[in-house]
Design a protein around this motif. Sequence first.
Motif, mmCIF file in Angstrom:
data_model
loop_
_atom_site.group_PDB
_atom_site.id
_atom_site.type_symbol
_atom_site.label_atom_id
_atom_site.label_comp_id
_atom_site.label_asym_id
_atom_site.label_seq_id
_atom_site.Cartn_x
_atom_site.Cartn_y
_atom_site.Cartn_z
ATOM 1 N N GLU A 81 0.853 -1.189 0.000
ATOM 2 C CA GLU A 81 0.000 0.000 0.000
ATOM 3 C C GLU A 81 0.894 1.246 0.000
ATOM 4 O O GLU A 81 2.090 1.182 0.261
ATOM 5 C CB GLU A 81 -0.900 0.000 1.244
ATOM 6 C CG GLU A 81 -1.854 -1.179 1.336
ATOM 7 C CD GLU A 81 -2.988 -1.102 0.332
ATOM 8 O OE1 GLU A 81 -3.185 -0.007 -0.246
ATOM 9 O OE2 GLU A 81 -3.673 -2.128 0.121
ATOM 10 N N ARG A 82 0.249 2.410 -0.239
ATOM 11 C CA ARG A 82 1.020 3.660 -0.263
ATOM 12 C C ARG A 82 1.075 4.259 1.133
ATOM 13 O O ARG A 82 0.614 5.378 1.378
ATOM 14 C CB ARG A 82 0.385 4.644 -1.254
ATOM 15 C CG ARG A 82 0.432 4.156 -2.687
ATOM 16 C CD ARG A 82 -0.161 5.163 -3.645
ATOM 17 N NE ARG A 82 -0.098 4.714 -5.023
ATOM 18 C CZ ARG A 82 -0.560 5.401 -6.067
ATOM 19 N NH1 ARG A 82 -1.124 6.590 -5.845
ATOM 20 N NH2 ARG A 82 -0.462 4.928 -7.283
ATOM 21 N N ASP A 83 1.600 3.479 2.036
ATOM 22 C CA ASP A 83 1.775 3.987 3.391
ATOM 23 C C ASP A 83 2.970 3.262 4.004
ATOM 24 O O ASP A 83 3.662 2.506 3.332
ATOM 25 C CB ASP A 83 0.508 3.783 4.233
ATOM 26 C CG ASP A 83 0.068 2.323 4.258
ATOM 27 O OD1 ASP A 83 0.940 1.430 4.096
ATOM 28 O OD2 ASP A 83 -1.128 2.073 4.436
ATOM 29 N N GLU A 84 3.181 3.507 5.256
ATOM 30 C CA GLU A 84 4.344 2.910 5.925
ATOM 31 C C GLU A 84 3.903 1.937 7.008
ATOM 32 O O GLU A 84 4.459 1.901 8.105
ATOM 33 C CB GLU A 84 5.221 4.022 6.519
ATOM 34 C CG GLU A 84 5.803 4.942 5.456
ATOM 35 C CD GLU A 84 6.657 6.046 6.069
ATOM 36 O OE1 GLU A 84 6.701 6.132 7.311
ATOM 37 O OE2 GLU A 84 7.277 6.802 5.293
ATOM 38 N N ARG A 85 2.878 1.149 6.675
ATOM 39 C CA ARG A 85 2.402 0.189 7.652
ATOM 40 C C ARG A 85 3.465 -0.881 7.906
ATOM 41 O O ARG A 85 4.329 -1.144 7.064
ATOM 42 C CB ARG A 85 1.120 -0.466 7.180
ATOM 43 C CG ARG A 85 1.288 -1.431 6.011
ATOM 44 C CD ARG A 85 -0.025 -2.108 5.641
ATOM 45 N NE ARG A 85 -1.036 -1.127 5.282
ATOM 46 C CZ ARG A 85 -2.289 -1.458 4.978
ATOM 47 N NH1 ARG A 85 -2.659 -2.733 5.017
ATOM 48 N NH2 ARG A 85 -3.169 -0.522 4.658
#
Length: 311
Positions: A71-75
């Motif tokens: 995804e486009r996050d930093e999970r």
Amino acid sequence: MTVNENLNIQQLSLGDVAARQLANATKTPPQLASITPRWFLRLLHWTSVEAGIYRLNKVKDASHVKVVASERDERELPETFVDYEDHPREYFLSAVNTVLDIHTRISDLYNSPQDQIHEQLRVTIEILKERQESELINNHEYGLLHNIVSSQRIQPRNNAPTPDDLDELLVKVWKEPAFFLAHPRAIAAFGREATRRGVPPATVSLFGSQFITWRGVPLIPSDKLAVSEEGKSNIVLLRVGENRQGVIGLYQPNLPGQQGLGLSVRFMGISRKAIASYLISLYSSLAILTDDAVAVLENVDVNHYHTYNYS
């Protein structure tokens, strides 16, 4: 010259029986009717083993391996590892053996035009290879038919093998199926059923011979798949090759007196009775790498024929 004189001359002429005593005939090597093409051995992919043992390691539970789509996050990413079965199956090579005895007098005096030792070894090796193919299919420990899991076994819908039945096999072995394996009578029975339904099987050329196919997959004949007294047999579908996680043949390389894959011929010496002995050994086994590499259509009726009324 009278008719009686002509008859007397004919009676004194050389006949075929006498002439053959001095004639040289063209001689063939010994012919053996029980030799088959052994397509199954040719189409198997063969893997060499060390110390006669092949350990089949398997992943214990692939569902425990955690992955996520990016995804486009930093999970935070999942942490995982691949676990293996604790007690993997080990395949041991099985041997087909015999000792060939030849009296030295025979090999010394009767060695032309056919080499007696060569022909004795050739025919004996052919018989061993026939037994090898039978064991790879029927052996109760490692044979193909006895190692197919229950979920990969199906029954015919109407006794005789139909296109629907072979389609069901293709559903079971849908990842790169290589070939069907069946008794010639089972293949003929399928051909009758397919032709009756208006879908006569296409053919393909392999090894210079013609084979019928279904959905592009060839039906390979082997008389090592038995036909029972009731006319029942099996049709098997296989995926082959180690890189495809299919069915593979196993053999021992670098044998003393090696003459082929897993084949060894060793001279054992000459006895005091002038008997020369040769030990012939053929080491092989078979492994199914994943359960979905093979499926079987059981108890197909090979004796079913259709009656047509042309009136």
